[in-house]
Design a protein around this motif. Sequence first.
Motif, PDB file in Angstrom:
ATOM      1  N   ARG A  81      88.365 -54.739  20.996  1.00  0.00           N
ATOM      2  CA  ARG A  81      88.316 -54.986  22.303  1.00  0.00           C
ATOM      3  C   ARG A  81      87.836 -56.620  22.353  1.00  0.00           C
ATOM      4  O   ARG A  81      88.285 -57.229  23.283  1.00  0.00           O
ATOM      5  CB  ARG A  81      87.602 -53.957  23.229  1.00  0.00           C
ATOM      6  N   LEU A  82      86.872 -56.625  21.545  1.00  0.00           N
ATOM      7  CA  LEU A  82      86.408 -57.941  21.434  1.00  0.00           C
ATOM      8  C   LEU A  82      87.127 -59.133  20.883  1.00  0.00           C
ATOM      9  O   LEU A  82      87.374 -60.188  21.723  1.00  0.00           O
ATOM     10  CB  LEU A  82      85.127 -58.133  20.658  1.00  0.00           C
ATOM     11  N   LYS A  83      88.028 -58.828  19.872  1.00  0.00           N
ATOM     12  CA  LYS A  83      89.039 -59.609  19.509  1.00  0.00           C
ATOM     13  C   LYS A  83      90.169 -59.808  20.501  1.00  0.00           C
ATOM     14  O   LYS A  83      90.739 -60.811  20.377  1.00  0.00           O
ATOM     15  CB  LYS A  83      89.670 -58.942  17.923  1.00  0.00           C
ATOM     16  N   VAL A  84      90.537 -58.783  21.131  1.00  0.00           N
ATOM     17  CA  VAL A  84      91.564 -58.862  22.224  1.00  0.00           C
ATOM     18  C   VAL A  84      90.999 -59.598  23.329  1.00  0.00           C
ATOM     19  O   VAL A  84      91.642 -60.579  23.800  1.00  0.00           O
ATOM     20  CB  VAL A  84      92.112 -57.516  22.650  1.00  0.00           C
ATOM     21  N   LEU A  85      89.647 -59.661  23.719  1.00  0.00           N
ATOM     22  CA  LEU A  85      89.206 -60.457  24.652  1.00  0.00           C
ATOM     23  C   LEU A  85      89.296 -61.938  24.484  1.00  0.00           C
ATOM     24  O   LEU A  85      89.657 -62.922  25.185  1.00  0.00           O
ATOM     25  CB  LEU A  85      87.774 -60.040  25.002  1.00  0.00           C
ATOM     26  N   ILE A  86      89.198 -62.183  23.291  1.00  0.00           N
ATOM     27  CA  ILE A  86      88.833 -63.721  22.645  1.00  0.00           C
ATOM     28  C   ILE A  86      90.281 -64.184  23.063  1.00  0.00           C
ATOM     29  O   ILE A  86      90.507 -65.386  23.271  1.00  0.00           O
ATOM     30  CB  ILE A  86      88.328 -63.757  21.209  1.00  0.00           C
ATOM     31  N   LEU A  87      91.304 -63.395  22.127  1.00  0.00           N
ATOM     32  CA  LEU A  87      92.554 -64.002  22.382  1.00  0.00           C
ATOM     33  C   LEU A  87      93.214 -64.010  23.712  1.00  0.00           C
ATOM     34  O   LEU A  87      93.970 -65.079  24.251  1.00  0.00           O
ATOM     35  CB  LEU A  87      93.637 -62.990  21.554  1.00  0.00           C
ATOM     36  N   CYS A  88      92.901 -63.119  24.603  1.00  0.00           N
ATOM     37  CA  CYS A  88      93.295 -63.047  25.930  1.00  0.00           C
ATOM     38  C   CYS A  88      92.704 -64.300  26.467  1.00  0.00           C
ATOM     39  O   CYS A  88      93.258 -64.948  27.756  1.00  0.00           O
ATOM     40  CB  CYS A  88      92.925 -61.712  26.691  1.00  0.00           C
ATOM     41  N   CYS A  89      91.545 -64.609  26.623  1.00  0.00           N
ATOM     42  CA  CYS A  89      90.832 -65.741  27.173  1.00  0.00           C
ATOM     43  C   CYS A  89      91.670 -67.038  26.903  1.00  0.00           C
ATOM     44  O   CYS A  89      91.756 -67.919  27.667  1.00  0.00           O
ATOM     45  CB  CYS A  89      89.389 -65.897  26.513  1.00  0.00           C
ATOM     46  N   ARG A  90      91.934 -67.149  25.425  1.00  0.00           N
ATOM     47  CA  ARG A  90      92.967 -68.311  24.995  1.00  0.00           C
ATOM     48  C   ARG A  90      94.107 -68.451  25.920  1.00  0.00           C
ATOM     49  O   ARG A  90      94.565 -69.587  26.137  1.00  0.00           O
ATOM     50  CB  ARG A  90      93.246 -68.225  23.562  1.00  0.00           C
ATOM     51  N   ALA A  91      94.686 -67.286  25.910  1.00  0.00           N
ATOM     52  CA  ALA A  91      96.037 -67.132  26.589  1.00  0.00           C
ATOM     53  C   ALA A  91      95.969 -67.132  28.270  1.00  0.00           C
ATOM     54  O   ALA A  91      96.863 -67.064  28.829  1.00  0.00           O
ATOM     55  CB  ALA A  91      96.643 -65.743  26.274  1.00  0.00           C
ATOM     56  N   GLY A  92      94.633 -67.136  28.617  1.00  0.00           N
ATOM     57  CA  GLY A  92      94.482 -67.251  30.001  1.00  0.00           C
ATOM     58  C   GLY A  92      94.546 -65.873  30.753  1.00  0.00           C
ATOM     59  O   GLY A  92      94.731 -66.108  32.054  1.00  0.00           O
ATOM     60  N   ILE A  93      94.359 -65.028  30.396  1.00  0.00           N
ATOM     61  CA  ILE A  93      94.217 -63.594  31.163  1.00  0.00           C
ATOM     62  C   ILE A  93      93.002 -62.987  30.826  1.00  0.00           C
ATOM     63  O   ILE A  93      92.870 -61.953  30.359  1.00  0.00           O
ATOM     64  CB  ILE A  93      95.584 -62.667  30.881  1.00  0.00           C
ATOM     65  N   ILE A  94      91.999 -63.382  31.292  1.00  0.00           N
ATOM     66  CA  ILE A  94      90.498 -63.088  30.944  1.00  0.00           C
ATOM     67  C   ILE A  94      90.426 -61.553  31.325  1.00  0.00           C
ATOM     68  O   ILE A  94      89.942 -60.638  30.800  1.00  0.00           O
ATOM     69  CB  ILE A  94      89.527 -64.031  31.611  1.00  0.00           C
ATOM     70  N   TRP A  95      90.739 -61.396  32.741  1.00  0.00           N
ATOM     71  CA  TRP A  95      90.455 -59.963  33.335  1.00  0.00           C
ATOM     72  C   TRP A  95      91.140 -59.125  32.481  1.00  0.00           C
ATOM     73  O   TRP A  95      90.563 -57.997  31.968  1.00  0.00           O
ATOM     74  CB  TRP A  95      91.234 -59.904  34.616  1.00  0.00           C
ATOM     75  N   ARG A  96      92.663 -59.143  31.905  1.00  0.00           N
ATOM     76  CA  ARG A  96      93.243 -57.969  31.254  1.00  0.00           C
ATOM     77  C   ARG A  96      92.414 -58.195  29.701  1.00  0.00           C
ATOM     78  O   ARG A  96      92.309 -56.946  29.414  1.00  0.00           O
ATOM     79  CB  ARG A  96      94.661 -58.592  30.676  1.00  0.00           C
ATOM     80  N   GLY A  97      91.820 -59.065  29.225  1.00  0.00           N
ATOM     81  CA  GLY A  97      91.149 -58.805  28.209  1.00  0.00           C
ATOM     82  C   GLY A  97      89.757 -58.228  28.466  1.00  0.00           C
ATOM     83  O   GLY A  97      89.432 -57.262  27.407  1.00  0.00           O
ATOM     84  N   LEU A  98      89.082 -58.425  29.454  1.00  0.00           N
ATOM     85  CA  LEU A  98      87.808 -57.572  29.630  1.00  0.00           C
ATOM     86  C   LEU A  98      88.258 -56.096  29.991  1.00  0.00           C
ATOM     87  O   LEU A  98      87.414 -55.195  29.605  1.00  0.00           O
ATOM     88  CB  LEU A  98      87.391 -58.011  31.295  1.00  0.00           C
ATOM     89  N   VAL A  99      89.246 -55.650  30.658  1.00  0.00           N
ATOM     90  CA  VAL A  99      89.561 -54.068  30.801  1.00  0.00           C
ATOM     91  C   VAL A  99      90.771 -53.668  29.807  1.00  0.00           C
ATOM     92  O   VAL A  99      90.722 -52.567  29.737  1.00  0.00           O
ATOM     93  CB  VAL A  99      90.377 -54.199  32.280  1.00  0.00           C
ATOM     94  N   HIS A 100      90.995 -54.202  28.691  1.00  0.00           N
ATOM     95  CA  HIS A 100      91.688 -53.913  27.780  1.00  0.00           C
ATOM     96  C   HIS A 100      91.422 -52.662  27.102  1.00  0.00           C
ATOM     97  O   HIS A 100      90.075 -52.208  26.479  1.00  0.00           O
ATOM     98  CB  HIS A 100      92.032 -55.212  26.717  1.00  0.00           C
TER      99      HIS A 100
END
Length: 187
Positions: free
Chosen positions: A25-44
Amino acid sequence: MRKKEEYKFKWKNFFLHLHVVNRHRLKVLILCCRAGIIWRGLVHDLSKYAPVEFFEGVKYYSGNRSPIKNCKDVNGYSEAWLHHKGRNKHHYEYWYDYETRITSPVMPYKYFVEMVCDSVAAGMIYRGKKWTKEYQLTYWLKTKDYAKINPKMDKLLTQVYMDISRLGIKKVINKKALKKLYLEYTR
Ligand SMILES: [Zn+2]
Protein backbone atom coordinates in the motif's frame (compact mmCIF):
# COMPACT_ATOMS: atom_id res chain seq x y z
CA MET A 1 -5.00 -28.46 -7.69
CA ARG A 2 -2.68 -29.31 -4.85
CA LYS A 3 -3.70 -31.56 -1.98
CA LYS A 4 -5.33 -29.92 1.05
CA GLU A 5 -3.29 -30.09 4.20
CA GLU A 6 -4.45 -29.54 7.75
CA TYR A 7 -4.24 -25.87 8.57
CA LYS A 8 -2.65 -24.37 11.63
CA PHE A 9 -2.81 -20.62 12.19
CA LYS A 10 0.63 -19.03 12.57
CA TRP A 11 1.11 -15.63 14.21
CA LYS A 12 4.35 -15.29 12.29
CA ASN A 13 2.45 -15.41 8.99
CA PHE A 14 -0.12 -12.99 10.40
CA PHE A 15 2.57 -10.34 10.85
CA LEU A 16 4.42 -11.22 7.66
CA HIS A 17 1.23 -10.89 5.61
CA LEU A 18 0.33 -7.63 7.38
CA HIS A 19 3.78 -6.32 6.54
CA VAL A 20 3.43 -7.23 2.84
CA VAL A 21 0.01 -5.54 2.63
CA ASN A 22 1.34 -2.39 4.30
CA ARG A 23 4.48 -2.27 2.16
CA HIS A 24 2.42 -2.77 -0.97
CA ARG A 25 0.00 0.00 0.00
CA LEU A 26 2.87 2.38 0.73
CA LYS A 27 4.48 1.69 -2.64
CA VAL A 28 1.15 2.19 -4.41
CA LEU A 29 0.66 5.46 -2.48
CA ILE A 30 4.05 6.77 -3.63
CA LEU A 31 3.31 5.90 -7.28
CA CYS A 32 -0.24 7.31 -7.06
CA CYS A 33 1.12 10.60 -5.66
CA ARG A 34 3.46 10.86 -8.65
CA ALA A 35 0.54 10.14 -10.94
CA GLY A 36 -1.64 12.78 -9.27
CA ILE A 37 -4.30 10.51 -7.73
CA ILE A 38 -3.38 10.90 -4.06
CA TRP A 39 -6.79 9.92 -2.66
CA ARG A 40 -6.85 6.66 -4.65
CA GLY A 41 -3.38 5.96 -3.27
CA LEU A 42 -4.55 6.52 0.31
CA VAL A 43 -7.58 4.25 0.08
CA HIS A 44 -5.96 1.63 -2.17
CA ASP A 45 -6.72 -2.00 -1.22
CA LEU A 46 -8.29 -1.18 2.17
CA SER A 47 -10.53 -4.23 1.77
CA LYS A 48 -7.41 -6.37 2.28
CA TYR A 49 -7.86 -5.71 6.01
CA ALA A 50 -11.36 -7.23 5.97
CA PRO A 51 -11.26 -10.66 7.71
CA VAL A 52 -12.35 -12.59 4.61
CA GLU A 53 -9.38 -11.24 2.67
CA PHE A 54 -6.88 -10.88 5.47
CA PHE A 55 -7.03 -14.33 7.04
CA GLU A 56 -6.91 -16.10 3.70
CA GLY A 57 -3.77 -14.09 3.02
CA VAL A 58 -2.29 -15.29 6.34
CA LYS A 59 -3.20 -18.90 5.59
CA TYR A 60 -1.69 -18.90 2.10
CA TYR A 61 1.22 -16.58 2.83
CA SER A 62 4.41 -17.41 0.96
CA GLY A 63 6.23 -14.10 0.60
CA ASN A 64 7.17 -14.17 -3.07
CA ARG A 65 3.78 -14.81 -4.64
CA SER A 66 0.25 -13.58 -4.14
CA PRO A 67 -1.53 -15.70 -1.48
CA ILE A 68 -4.61 -15.46 -3.70
CA LYS A 69 -2.79 -17.47 -6.37
CA ASN A 70 -1.60 -20.00 -3.77
CA CYS A 71 -5.17 -20.37 -2.51
CA LYS A 72 -6.52 -20.85 -6.05
CA ASP A 73 -3.92 -23.56 -6.68
CA VAL A 74 -5.21 -25.49 -3.69
CA ASN A 75 -8.97 -24.84 -3.82
CA GLY A 76 -9.66 -23.72 -7.38
CA TYR A 77 -11.05 -20.39 -6.20
CA SER A 78 -10.24 -17.69 -3.67
CA GLU A 79 -12.91 -16.10 -1.51
CA ALA A 80 -10.54 -13.25 -0.77
CA TRP A 81 -10.25 -12.51 -4.47
CA LEU A 82 -14.00 -12.69 -5.07
CA HIS A 83 -14.48 -10.25 -2.20
CA HIS A 84 -11.63 -8.04 -3.41
CA LYS A 85 -12.41 -7.73 -7.10
CA GLY A 86 -16.10 -7.14 -6.37
CA ARG A 87 -15.27 -4.01 -4.37
CA ASN A 88 -12.17 -2.55 -5.96
CA LYS A 89 -12.67 -0.66 -9.19
CA HIS A 90 -8.94 -0.60 -9.95
CA HIS A 91 -9.18 -4.23 -11.07
CA TYR A 92 -10.38 -4.71 -14.64
CA GLU A 93 -12.11 -7.84 -13.34
CA TYR A 94 -14.48 -5.54 -11.45
CA TRP A 95 -15.87 -4.31 -14.76
CA TYR A 96 -17.21 -7.51 -16.22
CA ASP A 97 -19.29 -10.52 -15.27
CA TYR A 98 -19.61 -14.03 -16.64
CA GLU A 99 -22.12 -12.95 -19.31
CA THR A 100 -19.73 -10.45 -20.83
CA ARG A 101 -19.22 -11.56 -24.42
CA ILE A 102 -18.35 -8.59 -26.53
CA THR A 103 -16.86 -5.89 -24.39
CA SER A 104 -16.63 -4.35 -20.94
CA PRO A 105 -16.54 -0.58 -20.29
CA VAL A 106 -13.53 1.68 -20.60
CA MET A 107 -12.31 2.14 -17.04
CA PRO A 108 -12.46 5.67 -15.64
CA TYR A 109 -9.10 7.45 -15.67
CA LYS A 110 -8.41 7.37 -11.91
CA TYR A 111 -8.98 3.60 -11.68
CA PHE A 112 -6.87 2.96 -14.75
CA VAL A 113 -3.98 4.87 -13.14
CA GLU A 114 -4.50 3.08 -9.83
CA MET A 115 -4.41 -0.25 -11.69
CA VAL A 116 -1.05 0.61 -13.28
CA CYS A 117 0.42 1.73 -9.93
CA ASP A 118 -0.96 -1.43 -8.29
CA SER A 119 0.55 -3.82 -10.78
CA VAL A 120 3.96 -2.14 -10.76
CA ALA A 121 3.99 -2.05 -6.94
CA ALA A 122 2.91 -5.70 -6.69
CA GLY A 123 5.61 -6.74 -9.17
CA MET A 124 8.24 -4.85 -7.18
CA ILE A 125 7.15 -6.26 -3.81
CA TYR A 126 6.92 -9.88 -4.92
CA ARG A 127 9.94 -9.91 -7.24
CA GLY A 128 12.14 -7.88 -4.88
CA LYS A 129 15.65 -7.50 -6.27
CA LYS A 130 14.69 -9.60 -9.30
CA TRP A 131 12.23 -6.92 -10.51
CA THR A 132 13.16 -5.24 -13.78
CA LYS A 133 11.32 -2.56 -15.73
CA GLU A 134 10.52 -5.17 -18.39
CA TYR A 135 8.73 -7.40 -15.90
CA GLN A 136 5.31 -5.71 -16.08
CA LEU A 137 5.12 -6.08 -19.85
CA THR A 138 6.07 -9.76 -19.73
CA TYR A 139 3.50 -10.38 -17.01
CA TRP A 140 0.75 -8.52 -18.88
CA LEU A 141 1.42 -10.30 -22.18
CA LYS A 142 1.04 -13.62 -20.37
CA THR A 143 -2.30 -12.69 -18.77
CA LYS A 144 -3.98 -10.43 -21.30
CA ASP A 145 -5.40 -13.22 -23.46
CA TYR A 146 -7.62 -14.31 -20.58
CA ALA A 147 -8.68 -10.79 -19.64
CA LYS A 148 -12.16 -9.79 -20.76
CA ILE A 149 -10.94 -6.25 -20.80
CA ASN A 150 -12.19 -3.53 -23.11
CA PRO A 151 -10.04 -3.64 -26.29
CA LYS A 152 -9.12 0.02 -25.89
CA MET A 153 -7.95 -0.64 -22.34
CA ASP A 154 -6.03 -3.67 -23.56
CA LYS A 155 -4.12 -1.61 -26.12
CA LEU A 156 -3.63 1.22 -23.63
CA LEU A 157 -2.20 -1.07 -20.95
CA THR A 158 0.09 -2.80 -23.43
CA GLN A 159 1.39 0.61 -24.49
CA VAL A 160 1.90 1.73 -20.88
CA TYR A 161 3.89 -1.39 -20.00
CA MET A 162 5.89 -1.15 -23.24
CA ASP A 163 6.77 2.44 -22.35
CA ILE A 164 7.75 1.40 -18.82
CA SER A 165 9.97 -1.37 -20.17
CA ARG A 166 11.66 1.12 -22.48
CA LEU A 167 11.80 4.30 -20.39
CA GLY A 168 11.40 3.18 -16.79
CA ILE A 169 8.82 4.13 -14.19
CA LYS A 170 9.55 7.83 -13.71
CA LYS A 171 8.99 8.81 -17.31
CA VAL A 172 5.68 6.93 -17.54
CA ILE A 173 4.06 7.00 -14.11
CA ASN A 174 3.36 10.70 -13.93
CA LYS A 175 0.28 12.82 -14.51
CA LYS A 176 1.25 14.16 -17.91
CA ALA A 177 2.33 10.93 -19.60
CA LEU A 178 -0.56 8.82 -18.29
CA LYS A 179 -3.22 11.40 -19.11
CA LYS A 180 -1.86 11.73 -22.62
CA LEU A 181 -1.85 7.98 -23.25
CA TYR A 182 -5.32 7.56 -21.73
CA LEU A 183 -6.85 10.25 -23.92
CA GLU A 184 -5.04 8.95 -26.98
CA TYR A 185 -6.27 5.37 -26.53
CA THR A 186 -9.77 5.88 -25.18
CA ARG A 187 -11.14 8.54 -27.47
ZN1 LIG B 1 -6.39 -4.41 -5.39
